[in-house]
Structure formats: C-alpha cells, structure tokens
Design a protein around this motif. Sequence first.
Motif, mmCIF file in Angstrom:
data_model
loop_
_atom_site.group_PDB
_atom_site.id
_atom_site.type_symbol
_atom_site.label_atom_id
_atom_site.label_comp_id
_atom_site.label_asym_id
_atom_site.label_seq_id
_atom_site.Cartn_x
_atom_site.Cartn_y
_atom_site.Cartn_z
ATOM 1 N N GLU A 1 3.992 9.568 -9.306
ATOM 2 C CA GLU A 1 3.639 8.334 -10.017
ATOM 3 C C GLU A 1 4.195 7.117 -9.293
ATOM 4 N N LYS A 2 5.425 7.218 -8.829
ATOM 5 C CA LYS A 2 6.028 6.120 -8.069
ATOM 6 C C LYS A 2 5.249 5.861 -6.782
ATOM 7 N N TYR A 3 4.872 6.933 -6.120
ATOM 8 C CA TYR A 3 4.135 6.828 -4.854
ATOM 9 C C TYR A 3 2.779 6.160 -5.078
ATOM 10 N N LYS A 4 2.042 6.640 -6.061
ATOM 11 C CA LYS A 4 0.740 6.044 -6.369
ATOM 12 C C LYS A 4 0.888 4.580 -6.755
ATOM 13 N N ASN A 5 1.894 4.276 -7.550
ATOM 14 C CA ASN A 5 2.130 2.908 -7.988
ATOM 15 C C ASN A 5 2.393 1.980 -6.800
ATOM 16 N N ALA A 6 3.072 2.478 -5.781
ATOM 17 C CA ALA A 6 3.332 1.673 -4.584
ATOM 18 C C ALA A 6 2.016 1.249 -3.928
ATOM 19 N N PHE A 7 1.047 2.146 -3.882
ATOM 20 C CA PHE A 7 -0.261 1.825 -3.308
ATOM 21 C C PHE A 7 -1.013 0.828 -4.175
ATOM 22 N N VAL A 8 -0.994 1.067 -5.477
ATOM 23 C CA VAL A 8 -1.697 0.178 -6.409
ATOM 24 C C VAL A 8 -1.151 -1.238 -6.310
ATOM 25 N N GLU B 1 10.116 1.899 0.647
ATOM 26 C CA GLU B 1 11.544 1.909 0.975
ATOM 27 C C GLU B 1 12.381 1.545 -0.245
ATOM 28 N N GLU B 2 11.951 0.551 -0.973
ATOM 29 C CA GLU B 2 12.694 0.139 -2.170
ATOM 30 C C GLU B 2 12.611 1.198 -3.268
ATOM 31 N N THR B 3 11.430 1.728 -3.486
ATOM 32 C CA THR B 3 11.220 2.710 -4.551
ATOM 33 C C THR B 3 12.021 3.980 -4.326
ATOM 34 N N PHE B 4 12.042 4.449 -3.077
ATOM 35 C CA PHE B 4 12.691 5.726 -2.776
ATOM 36 C C PHE B 4 14.058 5.563 -2.099
ATOM 37 N N ILE C 1 5.419 12.155 5.851
ATOM 38 C CA ILE C 1 6.468 11.249 6.297
ATOM 39 C C ILE C 1 7.630 11.241 5.309
ATOM 40 N N LEU C 2 7.334 11.082 4.023
ATOM 41 C CA LEU C 2 8.404 11.019 3.029
ATOM 42 C C LEU C 2 9.171 12.331 2.928
ATOM 43 N N LYS C 3 8.498 13.438 3.190
ATOM 44 C CA LYS C 3 9.174 14.743 3.162
ATOM 45 C C LYS C 3 10.290 14.794 4.209
ATOM 46 N N LYS C 4 10.092 14.107 5.341
ATOM 47 C CA LYS C 4 11.118 14.049 6.386
ATOM 48 C C LYS C 4 12.397 13.396 5.868
ATOM 49 N N TYR C 5 12.259 12.563 4.842
ATOM 50 C CA TYR C 5 13.396 11.855 4.257
ATOM 51 C C TYR C 5 13.906 12.535 2.988
ATOM 52 N N GLY C 6 13.427 13.770 2.770
ATOM 53 C CA GLY C 6 13.893 14.551 1.625
ATOM 54 C C GLY C 6 13.222 14.201 0.302
ATOM 55 N N ILE C 7 12.092 13.524 0.388
ATOM 56 C CA ILE C 7 11.379 13.127 -0.833
ATOM 57 C C ILE C 7 10.133 13.984 -0.987
ATOM 58 N N GLU C 8 10.093 14.739 -2.053
ATOM 59 C CA GLU C 8 8.950 15.586 -2.359
ATOM 60 C C GLU C 8 8.002 14.822 -3.278
ATOM 61 N N ILE C 9 6.763 14.749 -2.878
ATOM 62 C CA ILE C 9 5.755 14.066 -3.686
ATOM 63 C C ILE C 9 4.897 15.111 -4.384
ATOM 64 N N MET D 1 9.651 8.309 -14.571
ATOM 65 C CA MET D 1 8.480 8.325 -13.722
ATOM 66 C C MET D 1 8.702 9.344 -12.596
ATOM 67 N N THR D 2 7.700 10.157 -12.348
ATOM 68 C CA THR D 2 7.806 11.172 -11.299
ATOM 69 C C THR D 2 7.604 10.539 -9.924
#
Length: 78
Positions: A5-12, A46-49, A70-78, A1-2
Amino acid sequence: MTNIEKYKNAFVESLDIPLENVERATMDSVTSWDSIGQMSLIAMLEETFNIELKPDDIIGINSYKAGFVILKKYGIEI
C-alpha cells in the motif's frame, strides 16, 4: 498500512496517476514520469521506507515492477 500500500501510494502521489493504473506504470507509459517525476518518486520511496537509494538503483526504478527488485536489495519486501 502494508508495504504494498505504501509503495502504490508513492506512485499515486508522486506521479499523479490513478491507483488502478499503478501496476502497469512504466516510464514510457506515464507522461508525468519524466526526470522530475522520477526524482519525486525516489524521494517519496526513500522517505516512506527510510532508505537512501544508490544512483544505479534510482535509474533502475523505471517501472512499477522493477521497484520490487530494487527495494528487496534494501531489505524491503513488497
């Protein structure tokens, strides 16, 4: 899962909104995005990433798009 996809799933899952509405989601437009919904979303992100968001960043995630920055600050590219 990209990451997107993980990010969208967190919202869903945490806010119980349909996938097709995720990209337009804001605190003002989603009725389930109250204080409990916010904490559920944050916990899932937090759990997902595998990160721990700072309080200012938790407050800053007030829309789907705001989370990208916000997530980019933590090194996560969406």
